[in-house]
Motif scaffolding. Structure first.
Motif, PDB file in Angstrom:
ATOM      1  N   ALA A  30       0.957   4.093  -2.885  1.00  0.00           N
ATOM      2  CA  ALA A  30       0.629   5.480  -2.522  1.00  0.00           C
ATOM      3  C   ALA A  30       1.757   6.445  -2.842  1.00  0.00           C
ATOM      4  O   ALA A  30       1.515   7.606  -3.178  1.00  0.00           O
ATOM      5  N   THR A  31       2.996   5.977  -2.748  1.00  0.00           N
ATOM      6  CA  THR A  31       4.126   6.902  -2.909  1.00  0.00           C
ATOM      7  C   THR A  31       4.770   6.860  -4.292  1.00  0.00           C
ATOM      8  O   THR A  31       5.423   7.828  -4.675  1.00  0.00           O
ATOM      9  N   MET A  32       4.622   5.768  -5.022  1.00  0.00           N
ATOM     10  CA  MET A  32       5.390   5.626  -6.254  1.00  0.00           C
ATOM     11  C   MET A  32       4.566   5.557  -7.537  1.00  0.00           C
ATOM     12  O   MET A  32       5.107   5.790  -8.613  1.00  0.00           O
ATOM     13  N   SER A  33       3.291   5.254  -7.459  1.00  0.00           N
ATOM     14  CA  SER A  33       2.494   5.056  -8.689  1.00  0.00           C
ATOM     15  C   SER A  33       2.557   6.253  -9.626  1.00  0.00           C
ATOM     16  O   SER A  33       2.746   6.102 -10.831  1.00  0.00           O
ATOM     17  N   GLU A  34       2.418   7.452  -9.080  1.00  0.00           N
ATOM     18  CA  GLU A  34       2.456   8.656  -9.910  1.00  0.00           C
ATOM     19  C   GLU A  34       3.796   8.794 -10.635  1.00  0.00           C
ATOM     20  O   GLU A  34       3.843   9.113 -11.821  1.00  0.00           O
ATOM     21  N   HIS A  35       4.888   8.539  -9.928  1.00  0.00           N
ATOM     22  CA  HIS A  35       6.225   8.690 -10.524  1.00  0.00           C
ATOM     23  C   HIS A  35       6.497   7.597 -11.551  1.00  0.00           C
ATOM     24  O   HIS A  35       7.096   7.856 -12.601  1.00  0.00           O
ATOM     25  N   ALA A  91       4.793  -6.101 -10.351  1.00  0.00           N
ATOM     26  CA  ALA A  91       5.966  -5.215 -10.345  1.00  0.00           C
ATOM     27  C   ALA A  91       6.137  -4.557  -8.984  1.00  0.00           C
ATOM     28  O   ALA A  91       7.261  -4.438  -8.480  1.00  0.00           O
ATOM     29  N   GLN A  92       5.030  -4.125  -8.384  1.00  0.00           N
ATOM     30  CA  GLN A  92       5.111  -3.491  -7.063  1.00  0.00           C
ATOM     31  C   GLN A  92       5.603  -4.504  -6.022  1.00  0.00           C
ATOM     32  O   GLN A  92       6.458  -4.188  -5.201  1.00  0.00           O
ATOM     33  N   LEU A  93       5.084  -5.726  -6.062  1.00  0.00           N
ATOM     34  CA  LEU A  93       5.509  -6.762  -5.120  1.00  0.00           C
ATOM     35  C   LEU A  93       6.989  -7.078  -5.290  1.00  0.00           C
ATOM     36  O   LEU A  93       7.719  -7.198  -4.302  1.00  0.00           O
ATOM     37  N   ALA A  94       7.441  -7.184  -6.533  1.00  0.00           N
ATOM     38  CA  ALA A  94       8.854  -7.482  -6.783  1.00  0.00           C
ATOM     39  C   ALA A  94       9.747  -6.395  -6.193  1.00  0.00           C
ATOM     40  O   ALA A  94      10.798  -6.688  -5.606  1.00  0.00           O
ATOM     41  N   ARG A  95       9.351  -5.149  -6.331  1.00  0.00           N
ATOM     42  CA  ARG A  95      10.161  -4.043  -5.801  1.00  0.00           C
ATOM     43  C   ARG A  95      10.158  -4.051  -4.272  1.00  0.00           C
ATOM     44  O   ARG A  95      11.181  -3.799  -3.653  1.00  0.00           O
ATOM     45  N   ALA A 130      18.525   2.190  -1.004  1.00  0.00           N
ATOM     46  CA  ALA A 130      17.812   1.524  -2.093  1.00  0.00           C
ATOM     47  C   ALA A 130      16.375   2.014  -2.199  1.00  0.00           C
ATOM     48  O   ALA A 130      15.828   2.091  -3.303  1.00  0.00           O
ATOM     49  N   GLN A 131      15.756   2.323  -1.056  1.00  0.00           N
ATOM     50  CA  GLN A 131      14.387   2.835  -1.067  1.00  0.00           C
ATOM     51  C   GLN A 131      14.156   3.643   0.195  1.00  0.00           C
ATOM     52  O   GLN A 131      14.626   3.279   1.270  1.00  0.00           O
ATOM     53  N   ILE A 132      13.432   4.717   0.022  1.00  0.00           N
ATOM     54  CA  ILE A 132      12.900   5.461   1.158  1.00  0.00           C
ATOM     55  C   ILE A 132      11.522   5.930   0.736  1.00  0.00           C
ATOM     56  O   ILE A 132      11.355   6.506  -0.343  1.00  0.00           O
ATOM     57  N   GLN A 133      10.544   5.613   1.561  1.00  0.00           N
ATOM     58  CA  GLN A 133       9.169   6.007   1.262  1.00  0.00           C
ATOM     59  C   GLN A 133       8.501   6.430   2.563  1.00  0.00           C
ATOM     60  O   GLN A 133       8.618   5.745   3.576  1.00  0.00           O
ATOM     61  N   ILE A 134       7.836   7.557   2.507  1.00  0.00           N
ATOM     62  CA  ILE A 134       7.073   8.076   3.641  1.00  0.00           C
ATOM     63  C   ILE A 134       5.619   8.175   3.185  1.00  0.00           C
ATOM     64  O   ILE A 134       5.339   8.725   2.116  1.00  0.00           O
ATOM     65  N   ALA A 147       0.836  -1.208   0.000  1.00  0.00           N
ATOM     66  CA  ALA A 147       0.000   0.000   0.000  1.00  0.00           C
ATOM     67  C   ALA A 147       0.869   1.255   0.000  1.00  0.00           C
ATOM     68  O   ALA A 147       0.575   2.232  -0.702  1.00  0.00           O
ATOM     69  N   LEU A 148       1.949   1.237   0.772  1.00  0.00           N
ATOM     70  CA  LEU A 148       2.874   2.376   0.828  1.00  0.00           C
ATOM     71  C   LEU A 148       3.499   2.614  -0.538  1.00  0.00           C
ATOM     72  O   LEU A 148       3.562   3.752  -1.015  1.00  0.00           O
ATOM     73  N   ARG A 149       3.950   1.559  -1.181  1.00  0.00           N
ATOM     74  CA  ARG A 149       4.571   1.691  -2.508  1.00  0.00           C
ATOM     75  C   ARG A 149       3.561   2.256  -3.507  1.00  0.00           C
ATOM     76  O   ARG A 149       3.884   3.159  -4.276  1.00  0.00           O
TER      77      ARG A 149
END
Length: 153
Positions: A23-28, A40-44, A77-81, A19-21
């Motif tokens: 919410a934070t990455m779909s637009e980009h 793809a989201q699960l793999a990341r 490698a990843q930072i998401q807020i 859910a975090l991925r």
């Protein structure tokens, strides 16, 4: 600013991380036409999972940090807020924590940012500079910071 807490991510955190991925990455990801389907989201999320740390504040999970030390650098490698916790200085505090550790180790810190991701402004403000580009990924590096408390001679 409330204290941030870090704990190792577990399988039980997968729904939060997916859910975090999203919410934070779909637009980009959409902007650069990168895969953003569930697989793809699960793999990341699963990539480098051994380095995944859940960031929480006041007992609430608010983000993710994947950072680790390599032989010649620290790598984020990843930072998401979570969006509702963005623009409060939390990302800056998390990254500065990694930069401070890297500086103690006398190593630079590297990360990649997608073309057009506004987080790049934060990375630049913290001292990261682009060193290469591969497709939509920009590799940025921040040199170790000087020791604020050098040993007296």
């Amino acid at each position: 600013m409330p204290a941030l807490e870090f704990r190792n991510a577990t399988e039980a955190d997968m729904p939060f991380l997916i859910a975090l991925r999203n919410a934070t990455m779909s637009e980009h990801l959409a902007r650069v036409n990168a895969a953003r389907d569930d697989a793809a989201q699960l793999a990341r999320v699963q990539a480098l999972f051994e380095h995944a740390r859940i960031v929480s504040m006041n007992g609430q999970d608010i983000g993710l940090l994947k950072a680790y030390k390599e032989a010649t650098r620290w790598y984020i490698a990843q930072i998401q807020i979570a969006p509702e916790f963005q623009r409060r200085g939390l990302g800056r505090a998390i990254i500065e924590n990694v930069l401070n550790q890297a500086s103690r180790d006398q190593l630079p810190t590297a990360l990649k940012v997608l073309t057009g991701n506004p987080a790049r402004r934060l990375y630049e403000a913290l001292g990261f500079r682009e060193v290469s580009r591969e497709g939509v990924d920009h590799l940025m590096v921040c040199p170790p910071r000087p020791d604020p408390f050098p040993a007296s001679a």
